[in-house]
Scaffold this active site. Structure first.
Site, PDB file in Angstrom:
ATOM      1  N   ASP A   1       2.680   1.448  -3.818  1.00 39.68           N
ATOM      2  CA  ASP A   1       1.979   1.667  -5.086  1.00 39.68           C
ATOM      3  C   ASP A   1       1.964   3.137  -5.498  1.00 39.68           C
ATOM      4  OD1 ASP A   1       0.067   2.478  -3.226  1.00 39.68           O
ATOM      5  OD2 ASP A   1      -1.462   1.057  -3.883  1.00 39.68           O
TER       6      ASP A   1
ATOM      7  N   ASP B   1       0.823  -1.209   0.000  1.00 44.49           N
ATOM      8  CA  ASP B   1       0.000   0.000   0.000  1.00 44.49           C
ATOM      9  C   ASP B   1       0.858   1.259   0.000  1.00 44.49           C
ATOM     10  OD1 ASP B   1      -2.544   1.417   0.187  1.00 44.49           O
ATOM     11  OD2 ASP B   1      -1.904   1.913   2.216  1.00 44.49           O
TER      12      ASP B   1
ATOM     13  N   ASP C   1      -8.167  -0.499  -0.699  1.00 36.63           N
ATOM     14  CA  ASP C   1      -7.794  -0.153   0.678  1.00 36.63           C
ATOM     15  C   ASP C   1      -8.949  -0.420   1.632  1.00 36.63           C
ATOM     16  OD1 ASP C   1      -5.258   0.630  -0.064  1.00 36.63           O
ATOM     17  OD2 ASP C   1      -5.596   2.783   0.244  1.00 36.63           O
TER      18      ASP C   1
ATOM     19  N   ASP D   1      -6.849   1.825  -5.890  1.00 37.78           N
ATOM     20  CA  ASP D   1      -6.151   1.959  -4.606  1.00 37.78           C
ATOM     21  C   ASP D   1      -7.135   2.261  -3.491  1.00 37.78           C
ATOM     22  OD1 ASP D   1      -3.827   2.171  -2.900  1.00 37.78           O
ATOM     23  OD2 ASP D   1      -4.116   4.338  -2.959  1.00 37.78           O
TER      24      ASP D   1
END
Length: 192
Positions: free
Chosen positions: A67, A64, A89, A85
């Site tokens: 990226d 995380d 998440d 993303d």
């Protein structure tokens, strides 16, 4: 709080991100790897393999962090990447926190923790869409929540369920406080 640490961590993350960029690994793949490792984390929690759970949690959190950094290095920031993303998440957050049910934490409180965590993220997304900056607002942002999950599991392994449960209660209270803080900030800004 974690936002300040994140700035310092770039000294470590940037070389790793540059290496991944040289391998032509796209930011979206890294985001997907983060999801895969969060699923492995969840699976290991179901099996009560807490050591492996912690390892997969760390790797997922690292993905995380990487990226976005790879996206900046490759200049490949995109609306699709941002959508992936942000959405993944939330899936990961749900997996991280809901897995406490497998170590017999009170299910109602686990559900509330998941809900409050998602509301924190929703308030930020909605505020951002309304032109309000929410990063750094609130006592426990996503990075802190992941750190709490890590600490709760570590304490569970090293000390006891009882001690880790007290930390979980603190986590629950802090997520609720953050929901209230962010709600108040946005509400106050929009009333003006």
């Amino acid at each position: 709080m974690i936002t300040k640490i994140r700035r310092q961590s770039k000294r470590i993350l940037t070389p790793i991100a540059k290496f991944l960029a040289k391998l032509h690994i796209t930011p979206n793949y890294i985001t997907l790897f983060g999801l895969i490792f969060s699923l492995l984390y969840f699976f290991e929690m179901m099996l009560s393999n807490l050591i492996f759970s912690i390892i997969f949690l760390i790797i997922s959190a690292l993905m995380d962090a990487l990226d976005g950094e790879v996206a900046r290095i490759l200049n490949k920031s995109s609306n699709l990447g941002s959508f992936l993303d942000s959405t993944l998440d939330r899936v990961e957050d749900t997996l991280y926190i809901s897995s406490f049910i497998f170590i017999n934490f009170p299910s109602v409180l686990v559900v509330l923790s998941v809900g409050f965590s998602l509301i924190i993220s929703y308030i930020r997304a909605k505020a951002d869409a309304l032109g309000l900056k929410m990063e750094g607002r609130g006592i426990i942002e996503r990075g802190e929540r992941i750190i709490f999950v890590f600490i709760i599991l570590l304490v569970y392994i090293i000390f006891s369920k009882e001690v880790s449960l007290y930390i979980f209660y603190l986590f629950l209270v802090l997520t609720l406080i953050t929901v209230i803080q962010r709600f108040y900030v946005v509400y106050s800004a929009l009333r003006k």
